[in-house]
Motif scaffolding. Structure first.
Motif, PDB file in Angstrom:
ATOM      1  N   TRP A 141       0.851  -1.183   0.000  1.00  0.00           N
ATOM      2  CA  TRP A 141       0.000   0.000   0.000  1.00  0.00           C
ATOM      3  C   TRP A 141       0.885   1.231   0.000  1.00  0.00           C
ATOM      4  O   TRP A 141       1.937   1.248   0.621  1.00  0.00           O
ATOM      5  CB  TRP A 141      -0.888   0.032   1.245  1.00  0.00           C
ATOM      6  N   GLU A 142       0.453   2.257  -0.697  1.00  0.00           N
ATOM      7  CA  GLU A 142       1.124   3.545  -0.625  1.00  0.00           C
ATOM      8  C   GLU A 142       0.070   4.625  -0.790  1.00  0.00           C
ATOM      9  O   GLU A 142      -0.961   4.419  -1.427  1.00  0.00           O
ATOM     10  CB  GLU A 142       2.208   3.689  -1.688  1.00  0.00           C
ATOM     11  N   ARG A 143       0.339   5.742  -0.178  1.00  0.00           N
ATOM     12  CA  ARG A 143      -0.596   6.858  -0.270  1.00  0.00           C
ATOM     13  C   ARG A 143      -0.170   7.747  -1.428  1.00  0.00           C
ATOM     14  O   ARG A 143       0.966   8.217  -1.477  1.00  0.00           O
ATOM     15  CB  ARG A 143      -0.604   7.652   1.025  1.00  0.00           C
ATOM     16  N   ALA A 144      -1.084   7.971  -2.358  1.00  0.00           N
ATOM     17  CA  ALA A 144      -0.800   8.833  -3.501  1.00  0.00           C
ATOM     18  C   ALA A 144      -0.811  10.285  -3.043  1.00  0.00           C
ATOM     19  O   ALA A 144      -1.539  10.641  -2.115  1.00  0.00           O
ATOM     20  CB  ALA A 144      -1.849   8.621  -4.594  1.00  0.00           C
ATOM     21  N   PRO A 145      -0.007  11.131  -3.680  1.00  0.00           N
ATOM     22  CA  PRO A 145      -0.020  12.542  -3.289  1.00  0.00           C
ATOM     23  C   PRO A 145      -1.387  13.149  -3.573  1.00  0.00           C
ATOM     24  O   PRO A 145      -2.071  12.731  -4.515  1.00  0.00           O
ATOM     25  CB  PRO A 145       1.069  13.169  -4.170  1.00  0.00           C
ATOM     26  N   PRO A 146      -1.796  14.102  -2.761  1.00  0.00           N
ATOM     27  CA  PRO A 146      -3.128  14.690  -2.979  1.00  0.00           C
ATOM     28  C   PRO A 146      -3.178  15.406  -4.327  1.00  0.00           C
ATOM     29  O   PRO A 146      -2.185  15.954  -4.787  1.00  0.00           O
ATOM     30  CB  PRO A 146      -3.283  15.668  -1.817  1.00  0.00           C
ATOM     31  N   SER A 147      -4.341  15.360  -4.937  1.00  0.00           N
ATOM     32  CA  SER A 147      -4.502  16.043  -6.216  1.00  0.00           C
ATOM     33  C   SER A 147      -4.620  17.541  -5.956  1.00  0.00           C
ATOM     34  O   SER A 147      -5.141  17.979  -4.931  1.00  0.00           O
ATOM     35  CB  SER A 147      -5.732  15.520  -6.954  1.00  0.00           C
ATOM     36  N   ALA A 148      -4.112  18.319  -6.883  1.00  0.00           N
ATOM     37  CA  ALA A 148      -4.175  19.768  -6.748  1.00  0.00           C
ATOM     38  C   ALA A 148      -5.623  20.224  -6.867  1.00  0.00           C
ATOM     39  O   ALA A 148      -6.342  19.809  -7.775  1.00  0.00           O
ATOM     40  CB  ALA A 148      -3.316  20.427  -7.814  1.00  0.00           C
ATOM     41  N   GLN A 149      -6.038  21.051  -5.939  1.00  0.00           N
ATOM     42  CA  GLN A 149      -7.391  21.590  -5.987  1.00  0.00           C
ATOM     43  C   GLN A 149      -7.279  23.091  -6.233  1.00  0.00           C
ATOM     44  O   GLN A 149      -6.569  23.787  -5.510  1.00  0.00           O
ATOM     45  CB  GLN A 149      -8.136  21.310  -4.691  1.00  0.00           C
ATOM     46  N   VAL A 150      -7.947  23.564  -7.247  1.00  0.00           N
ATOM     47  CA  VAL A 150      -7.893  24.979  -7.587  1.00  0.00           C
ATOM     48  C   VAL A 150      -9.203  25.619  -7.157  1.00  0.00           C
ATOM     49  O   VAL A 150     -10.287  25.110  -7.442  1.00  0.00           O
ATOM     50  CB  VAL A 150      -7.677  25.156  -9.102  1.00  0.00           C
ATOM     51  N   PHE A 151      -9.071  26.729  -6.455  1.00  0.00           N
ATOM     52  CA  PHE A 151     -10.256  27.442  -5.983  1.00  0.00           C
ATOM     53  C   PHE A 151     -10.329  28.774  -6.718  1.00  0.00           C
ATOM     54  O   PHE A 151      -9.370  29.546  -6.721  1.00  0.00           O
ATOM     55  CB  PHE A 151     -10.168  27.667  -4.472  1.00  0.00           C
TER      56      PHE A 151
END
Length: 103
Positions: free
Chosen positions: A84-94
């Protein structure tokens, strides 16, 4: 029958083809009397790639609770190993609301 370099070719291997295969060599004299015998056994293990994994989440993903992530991939030889590995968070644009002319 050739006297040397005899091969057995297995095409379209299946998991059920795994097993022991023995090659026997017999030497006969000109009268057909067996004078010598030798054999060698070879072990064939057909590898099976893992199927696409089936994954699921058990529990309610809320702050302060516990969840279990499961992943299964049946029918692999040798047995599949999981990581298991945690993927980096996706960029969220506001984008802030913009007041346009005429509003």
């Amino acid at each position: 029958m050739p006297s040397q370099n005899v091969s057995l070719r297995l095409q379209g291997l299946q998991e059920k083809d795994s097993g022991s295969y023995r090659c026997s060599v017999n030497v006969q004299d000109h009268q057909g009397i067996k004078r010598s015998h030798s054999s060698k056994t070879l072990e064939l293990r057909v590898l099976v790639p893992p199927a696409s994994p089936t994954c699921r989440l058990l529990g309610v993903p809320r702050v302060g609770t516990n969840v279990t992530l499961t992943c299964q991939s049946p029918r692999s030889k040798p047995a599949a190993q999981y990581q298991w590995e945690r993927a980096p968070p996706s960029a969220q644009v506001f984008f802030a609301p913009v007041l346009g002319e005429g509003a």
